[in-house]
Write a protein that holds these residues in place. Structure first.
Motif, mmCIF file in Angstrom:
data_model
loop_
_atom_site.group_PDB
_atom_site.id
_atom_site.type_symbol
_atom_site.label_atom_id
_atom_site.label_comp_id
_atom_site.label_asym_id
_atom_site.label_seq_id
_atom_site.Cartn_x
_atom_site.Cartn_y
_atom_site.Cartn_z
ATOM 1 N N GLU A 78 -67.411 26.800 24.664
ATOM 2 C CA GLU A 78 -67.657 27.772 23.814
ATOM 3 C C GLU A 78 -69.003 28.457 23.653
ATOM 4 N N HIS A 79 -69.926 27.307 24.074
ATOM 5 C CA HIS A 79 -71.411 27.708 24.095
ATOM 6 C C HIS A 79 -71.584 28.591 25.284
ATOM 7 N N PHE A 80 -71.031 28.224 26.449
ATOM 8 C CA PHE A 80 -71.399 29.100 27.369
ATOM 9 C C PHE A 80 -70.720 30.654 27.521
ATOM 10 N N GLN A 81 -69.431 30.517 26.879
ATOM 11 C CA GLN A 81 -68.783 31.977 26.563
ATOM 12 C C GLN A 81 -69.514 32.570 25.737
ATOM 13 N N ALA A 82 -70.172 32.153 24.540
ATOM 14 C CA ALA A 82 -70.821 32.873 23.419
ATOM 15 C C ALA A 82 -72.201 33.239 24.401
ATOM 16 N N LEU A 83 -72.685 32.620 25.010
ATOM 17 C CA LEU A 83 -73.853 33.286 25.831
ATOM 18 C C LEU A 83 -73.466 34.399 26.781
ATOM 19 N N ALA A 84 -72.546 34.228 27.726
ATOM 20 C CA ALA A 84 -71.817 35.496 28.366
ATOM 21 C C ALA A 84 -71.745 36.717 27.799
ATOM 22 N N LYS A 85 -71.184 36.522 26.614
ATOM 23 C CA LYS A 85 -70.817 37.565 25.488
ATOM 24 C C LYS A 85 -72.110 38.243 25.308
ATOM 25 N N SER A 86 -73.319 37.518 24.968
ATOM 26 C CA SER A 86 -74.580 38.060 24.300
ATOM 27 C C SER A 86 -75.320 38.677 25.762
ATOM 28 N N LEU A 87 -75.008 38.175 26.649
ATOM 29 C CA LEU A 87 -75.752 38.811 27.881
ATOM 30 C C LEU A 87 -74.961 39.970 28.460
ATOM 31 N N LEU A 88 -73.694 40.183 28.409
ATOM 32 C CA LEU A 88 -73.008 41.209 28.496
ATOM 33 C C LEU A 88 -73.113 42.392 27.696
ATOM 34 N N ALA A 89 -73.722 42.142 26.423
ATOM 35 C CA ALA A 89 -73.921 43.193 25.496
ATOM 36 C C ALA A 89 -75.414 43.573 25.313
ATOM 37 N N THR A 90 -76.280 42.821 26.185
ATOM 38 C CA THR A 90 -77.732 43.139 26.033
ATOM 39 C C THR A 90 -78.210 43.260 27.392
ATOM 40 N N GLU A 91 -78.586 42.535 28.115
ATOM 41 C CA GLU A 91 -79.355 42.379 29.521
ATOM 42 C C GLU A 91 -78.270 43.187 30.422
ATOM 43 N N LEU A 92 -77.102 42.603 30.454
ATOM 44 C CA LEU A 92 -76.195 43.370 31.395
ATOM 45 C C LEU A 92 -75.555 44.476 31.116
ATOM 46 N N SER A 93 -75.752 45.237 30.379
ATOM 47 C CA SER A 93 -75.020 46.462 29.640
ATOM 48 C C SER A 93 -75.372 47.686 30.475
ATOM 49 N N GLY A 94 -76.393 47.634 31.249
ATOM 50 C CA GLY A 94 -76.697 48.655 32.127
ATOM 51 C C GLY A 94 -75.951 49.058 33.287
ATOM 52 N N PRO A 95 -76.306 50.137 34.093
ATOM 53 C CA PRO A 95 -75.677 50.439 35.277
ATOM 54 C C PRO A 95 -75.583 49.289 36.386
ATOM 55 N N ASP A 96 -74.472 48.891 36.908
ATOM 56 C CA ASP A 96 -74.247 47.925 37.952
ATOM 57 C C ASP A 96 -75.287 46.761 37.708
ATOM 58 N N PRO A 97 -75.240 45.781 36.747
ATOM 59 C CA PRO A 97 -76.022 44.908 36.452
ATOM 60 C C PRO A 97 -75.687 43.734 37.742
ATOM 61 N N PHE A 98 -76.530 42.801 37.600
ATOM 62 C CA PHE A 98 -76.308 41.762 38.493
ATOM 63 C C PHE A 98 -76.953 40.378 37.930
ATOM 64 N N VAL A 99 -76.428 39.221 37.750
ATOM 65 C CA VAL A 99 -76.906 38.020 37.182
ATOM 66 C C VAL A 99 -76.767 36.850 38.041
ATOM 67 N N VAL A 100 -77.774 36.026 38.288
ATOM 68 C CA VAL A 100 -77.839 34.892 39.264
ATOM 69 C C VAL A 100 -77.825 33.578 38.386
ATOM 70 N N GLU A 101 -76.965 32.686 38.716
ATOM 71 C CA GLU A 101 -77.021 31.534 37.762
ATOM 72 C C GLU A 101 -77.603 30.393 38.778
ATOM 73 N N LEU A 102 -78.672 29.419 38.268
ATOM 74 C CA LEU A 102 -79.052 28.451 39.179
ATOM 75 C C LEU A 102 -78.087 27.228 38.576
ATOM 76 N N GLY A 103 -77.657 26.626 39.574
ATOM 77 C CA GLY A 103 -77.006 25.338 39.072
ATOM 78 C C GLY A 103 -75.767 25.674 38.397
ATOM 79 N N CYS A 104 -74.868 26.585 38.813
ATOM 80 C CA CYS A 104 -73.763 27.171 38.111
ATOM 81 C C CYS A 104 -72.534 26.116 37.719
ATOM 82 N N ASN A 105 -72.585 25.129 38.449
ATOM 83 C CA ASN A 105 -71.572 23.568 38.440
ATOM 84 C C ASN A 105 -70.192 24.374 38.483
#
Length: 404
Positions: A78-105
């Motif tokens: 739930e913690h990570f799903q909430a974070l993803a939702k927040s990023l999608l609504a803010t930092e990743l809301s522009g045109p063709d955004p790209f996110v990299v996760e270090l240690g994505c498990n």
């Protein structure tokens, strides 16, 4: 050893003795000598970064058989799903955004990003969990993140809007290469967001089991601010998190690129008021830990002597520090139950306690259970309500030894 952030002088304040690799569970009958190292902690006199004094080779910790799964806890999912939702609504809301996760498990956070159709990449050196991430539709590369990795990613995919890491950055001693890699990969106005155990919470709760081989750095806002400054970044955001016994989510941006949140200055002031990086505070923590060790051993010894049945719950990486520092073996805790298949049927590193599946916990219930996974106490106690109803008592040791 000098500071891995600024090359300053380190002052030791706690020594937990010889320790094994925390996730190197042993096959019964294996007579090979276990790798060990001295688990000691110090603080840099220059930048105040708290860190281990001896580094364990990364290949010994993060490899094909690495057993930890971030999806194993509903709270963390739930913690990570909430974070993803927040990023999608803010930092990743522009045109063709790209996110990299270090240690994505196993891809718990990036799965939500992938399902939203957003470009992403997980960088995960542990092959088994990387394969699990890929099976969930997450794009992942099996590698350690460093400057060379970052440049290859940028050449192939372009700059990242967000670089994210959860319970990963504190694992990595070679910080200069990490931050150079972030600089090479991050878009000019992008953000580097990472969350890790918070030094102030570790000190306040005397949660000494947060100190083990994989946790090399112990971050506070002040030391992160100094680390960022030395690499051309600025600490622009902080958020206290309740997960894993207390963490902080830090946001870094290039100097001058983002407005600094008032929360940063508030947390810095709170750290100064509490003396988080004062040597007297750190040595007081070490003294509390010694008392916890003595009290836990005394309690378990007394239960053994009166014939009570005891089990452990959660063969966590953290438990390696507790078991080996306290000298607890099968004579005090005959077995530990854990839901991770890769750990079941093996022995805990160093201490040699058998690990059994969760079905062993109720067959029959022990009278007492040491909750090594204390950071998931609420979730576990709700799940194991029948244990309490049968008269069972939990043994906790953070922030002090007590029966629940």
């Amino acid at each position: 050893m000098s500071c891995r952030v600024c090359s300053g002088r380190l002052t030791e304040f706690a020594d937990f003795g010889r320790q094994p690799v925390s996730d190197a569970f042993v096959t019964p009958g294996d007579t090979r000598e276990e790798f060990s190292f001295r688990l000691a902690v110090g603080i840099c006199e220059t930048c105040t970064m708290v860190q281990l004094l001896e580094e364990v080779p990364r290949e010994r910790m993060f490899h094909e058989a690495y057993p930890y799964l971030s999806s194993g806890s509903s709270v963390m999912r739930e913690h990570f799903q909430a974070l993803a939702k927040s990023l999608l609504a803010t930092e990743l809301s522009g045109p063709d955004p790209f996110v990299v996760e270090l240690g994505c498990n196993d891809g718990t956070m990036l799965r939500s990003i992938a399902e939203a159709g957003v470009r992403h990449l997980g960088v995960e050196p542990s092959g088994g969990v990387a394969d699990l991430a890929a099976s969930k539709g997450v794009r992942v590369v099996k590698d350690f993140f460093e400057e060379a990795t970052a440049r290859r990613i940028r050449d192939a995919d372009g700059p990242a809007d967000v670089i994210y890491a959860a319970n990963t950055l504190c694992h990595i001693p070679y910080m200069e290469s990490i931050l150079s890699g972030v600089d090479a990969l991050l878009r000019p106005d992008g953000v580097f967001v990472f969350e890790d155990p918070y030094l102030a919470d570790i000190l306040e709760r005397a949660s000494f089991d947060q100190i083990y081989d994989e946790h090399f750095f112990f971050f506070a806002a002040g030391s992160v601010q100094e680390m960022a400054r030395r690499s051309g970044f600025e600490l622009v955001g902080v958020e206290r998190l309740p997960v894993h016994g207390g963490e902080v989510r830090y946001t870094l941006a290039r100097a001058g690129a983002r407005r600094r949140s008032p929360a940063v200055d508030e947390l810095l002031a709170a750290e100064a008021s509490a003396g988080v990086t004062d040597l007297a505070t750190l040595r007081g923590f070490a003294a509390r830990v010694e008392r916890t060790r003595d009290e836990l051993v005394e309690l378990l010894t007394g239960l053994r002597d009166k014939g009570a049945t005891v089990a452990g719950y959660g063969a966590t990486a953290k438990s390696a520090t507790v078991l080996n520092y306290c000298g607890i073996g099968p004579e005090l805790v005959p077995f530990i139950c854990d839901t991770t298949p890769a750990k079941q049927g093996r022995l805990t590193p160093g201490s040699g306690i058998p690990v059994r599946g969760p079905e062993a916990f109720a067959g029959p219930y022990p009278e007492y259970a040491v909750l090594f996974a204390w950071n998931h106490a609420e979730e576990i106690m709700a799940k194991e309500r029948a244990f309490r109803e049968a008269g069972g008592r939990w043994i906790l040791y953070v922030p002090e030894v007590r029966l629940v």
